[in-house]
Scaffold this active site. Structure first.
Site, PDB file in Angstrom:
ATOM      1  NE  ARG A 190      21.533  14.070 -35.955  1.00 58.93           N
ATOM      2  CZ  ARG A 190      21.875  13.191 -36.899  1.00 58.93           C
ATOM      3  NH1 ARG A 190      23.037  12.570 -36.819  1.00 58.93           N
ATOM      4  NH2 ARG A 190      21.060  12.928 -37.904  1.00 58.93           N
ATOM      5  N   GLY A 206       8.803  10.764 -41.357  1.00 60.25           N
ATOM      6  CA  GLY A 206       9.652  10.050 -42.293  1.00 60.25           C
ATOM      7  C   GLY A 206       9.657  10.644 -43.686  1.00 60.25           C
ATOM      8  CG  ASN A 227      22.201  15.041 -40.450  1.00 62.71           C
ATOM      9  OD1 ASN A 227      21.116  15.483 -40.814  1.00 62.71           O
ATOM     10  ND2 ASN A 227      22.740  13.938 -40.968  1.00 62.71           N
ATOM     11  CE  LYS A 243      23.638  57.174 -43.391  1.00 64.98           C
ATOM     12  NZ  LYS A 243      22.777  58.353 -43.119  1.00 64.98           N
ATOM     13  CE1 TYR A 264      19.525  61.727 -36.074  1.00 66.40           C
ATOM     14  CE2 TYR A 264      21.304  61.362 -34.514  1.00 66.40           C
ATOM     15  CZ  TYR A 264      19.977  61.217 -34.872  1.00 66.40           C
ATOM     16  OH  TYR A 264      19.102  60.561 -34.045  1.00 66.40           O
TER      17      TYR A 264
END
Length: 459
Positions: free
Chosen positions: A16, A78, A228, A351, A387
Site C-alpha cells: 500500500r 501472517g 501502511n 568544500k 581541479y
C-alpha cells in the site's frame, strides 16, 4: 529481573506504500521506521533482539547492523508465522518476550517498559498493549472480564453493536511468557479466509487453556499507529516532529515556529539556542548553546559549537566551531572544519577545507580542497582552482595571509605566512612568507581609442 527478549516484525512488503523502497525503511523525521523501533527497544534491558525480515532483508540488515539477530520469513503467512521464525534463537529461553511491529515508529521505550512491568507483575502468560481510540472503527476491541483480565479480542467485523462501543483497541504489540509463546505457536491454525497464521490466536489459545491474559492500556494512541500508506506516514511525521520539538523546547531551546522547524530524532541542541522558521536539522546534527540557526538553514550530520550564527545557509558533514558567523546564502560542503571566530559570508562555498581561527571569507568565493590558516583574509571573489579536469589538488594559505579580491590560487600552491596576494592575481607558484605577489597583466591605456574605433566603423 527476569530475562527479556524482543521480536521485531519487519518482513512485510508494504504494497500500500506503492514504493520501490521496502516499507519499514521509509523515514520518519529522517530515520527509517524500523530504526526508530529498534533504537527504542535497545533502551530496554533486553538479552536479545531478533528482527524478522523478508522483503528487502539485506537492506534492513544493512540498516540495523549486527546489534540484532535476524530470522528470515521466506513467505509472508501472517504474524504468528513471522514470530515462529525466531524459534531457533528463543524457543528454549526462560523469560518475557515483547513482540513489536517494525512499522510502529512512534512507540517509546517508556511504553514498552510499562508493558513489560505490568505483564510481569500480573504473572500473565500474555499481555496486550492497548490504547483508547476516539474512532475505533476497523480495530480489534478488547473485551475484559470483571477482574480486568482480557476475555477476548473481537475484530470490528465480528463485533456486536455493544462490543463496537468499546474504545479500547488492540495495538498489535504484545508481551508473552517466552516458553508459552513458542509452545502455543505450534497450535495456531491457518483455517481462515486468508489462509494465514495470526498472532492474536495465541492469545485465544492461552485464554482457553485457563492462562492469565492481561492488557496494559497506554495513554497515547498516537504511539501505537502502524504505517501502511503514505497518508499514515505523513501523520506519523507530524506527531514525531511535534514530540521532538516539544522535548527540545522543554530542555531550553527556543523554536520560533515549531510547525516549520524540522529536527531529526538524533539531533542534539544546547540550551538557549534559537531556531528560526525553516530550519532543518537532519541526521546526527549537534548544535551548541546560545546559537542562532536560520531562518531557512539546513544542518546535516554536522557539529556546531557555542554562540555560532548560521543564516540562510547549508552545512553538511562538517564541523563548525564557537562564535562563527555563516551566511546568508553560504554552503559548507562535506569534510570541512571551520574553527572558532571564522566569518563565512554571503555566496561563499567551502568544500573539504579547514579554516583556522579568526579567518574570513566574507563574500562571493569558492574555497575547495584547502588548508586555510588562522587570521587569513580571503577577499571577495577568491577562488582555489583545485581541479585540472582529472585530479584535485591542495591549496595552502598560512596564518595571517591576505588574499586580494578576484584572486585565483591554482593548486597545488602555498601562500606563506603573512604574505599578500594582490587583487586580480592568478597565482601558479608558491608565495613566500611576508612577501607580496602580483600576478596580473600590466595595465595599458589606449588614449582616444573609442573615437578612433568609431571612425573606423564609419569609413
Amino acid at each position: 529481573m527476569e530475562n527479556r527478549y524482543a521480536v521485531i516484525l519487519a518482513a512485510g512488503k508494504g504494497t500500500r506504500m506503492k514504493s520501490k523502497l521496502y516499507k519499514v525503511l521509509h523515514s520518519v523525521c529522517g530515520k527509517p521506521m524500523v530504526q526508530h523501533v529498534f533504537d527504542e527497544a535497545s533502551k530496554l534491558n533486553l538479552n536479545k533482539i531478533v528482527t524478522i525480515v523478508g522483503h528487502g532483508a539485506e537492506d534492513v540488515q544493512a540498516q540495523l547492523g549486527d546489534k540484532s539477530e535476524y530470522a528470515i520469513q521466506e513467505e509472508q503467512l501472517g504474524t504468528a508465522h513471522a514470530v515462529i521464525q525466531a524459534k531457533d534463537f528463543l524457543e528454549d529461553k526462560e523469560g518475557t518476550t515483547v513482540v513489536i511491529c517494525g512499522d510502529t515508529p512512534l512507540i517509546t521505550a517508556e511504553t514498552m517498559e510499562a508493558l513489560l512491568t505490568h505483564h510481569e507483575e500480573m504473572h500473565a502468560k500474555a499481555t496486550i498493549l492497548t490504547a483508547g481510540a476516539e474512532d475505533p472503527t476497523g480495530y480489534g476491541r478488547i473485551v475484559r472480564n470483571q477482574e480486568g483480565h482480557v476475555e477476548k479480542i473481537v475484530e470490528h467485523k465480528d463485533a456486536s453493536e455493544e462490543e463496537r462501543k468499546i474504545t479500547e483497541i488492540n495495538t498489535g504489540t504484545y508481551c508473552f511468557d517466552n516458553k508459552a509463546l513458542f509452545e502455543t505457536l505450534s497450535k495456531v491454525s491457518n483455517d481462515n479466509v486468508q489462509g494465514e497464521y495470526y498472532l492474536p490466536d495465541v492469545i485465544e489459545i492461552l485464554k482457553n487453556g485457563g492462562e492469565i491474559v492481561s492488557a496494559y492500556q497506554t495513554s497515547s494512541f498516537e504511539e501505537t499507529i502502524g504505517i501502511n500508506d503514505r497518508v499514515a506516514l505523513s501523520q506519523a511525521e507530524a506527531w514525531m516532529k511535534k514530540r521532538i520539538n516539544t522535548a527540545h523546547m522543554r530542555n531550553g531551546v527556543t523554536i520560533i515556529d515549531p510547525e516549520n522547524t524540522y529536527i531529526s530524532a538524533d539531533a542534539v541542541i544546547g540550551r538557549d539556542t534559537i531556531l528560526y522558521p525553516g530550519t532543518i536539522l537532519s541526521g546526527n546534527a549537534s548544535i551548541g548553546e546560545d546559537c542562532e540557526i536560520g531562518p531557512n538553514s539546513e544542518i546535516k550530520d554536522s557539529s556546531v559549537g557555542d554562540r555560532t550564527v548560521i543564516r540562510q545557509s547549508v552545512v553538511h558533514s562538517s564541523s563548525v566551531g564557537n562564535e562563527v558567523k555563516i551566511g546568508p546564502f553560504a554552503h559548507i560542503r562535506p569534510k570541512s572544519a571551520i574553527s572558532d571566530e571564522v566569518k563565512i559570508g554571503n555566496f561563499v562555498e567551502i568544500k573539504k577545507t579547514s579554516m583556522g581561527a579568526g579567518s574570513k571569507a566574507s563574500h562571493l568565493s569558492y574555497i575547495g580542497d584547502a588548508e586555510i590558516g588562522a587570521d587569513v583574509n580571503l577577499g571577495c571573489g577568491s577562488i582555489t582552482v583545485n581541479y585540472d579536469g582529472k585530479n584535485k589538488f591542495l591549496t595552502k594559505v598560512e596564518d595571517g595571509a591576505f588574499i586580494g579580491c578576484n584572486s585565483n590560487l591554482v593548486a597545488p600552491v602555498t601562500v606563506g605566512k603573512g604574505a599578500y596576494v594582490a587583487a586580480g592575481s592568478t597565482i601558479t607558484e608558491n608565495v613566500p612568507g611576508n612577501g607580496l605577489s602580483i600576478a596580473r597583466a600590466r595595465q595599458v591605456n589606449k588614449e582616444n581609442y573609442v573615437e578612433r574605433l568609431s571612425m573606423n566603423k564609419n569609413s
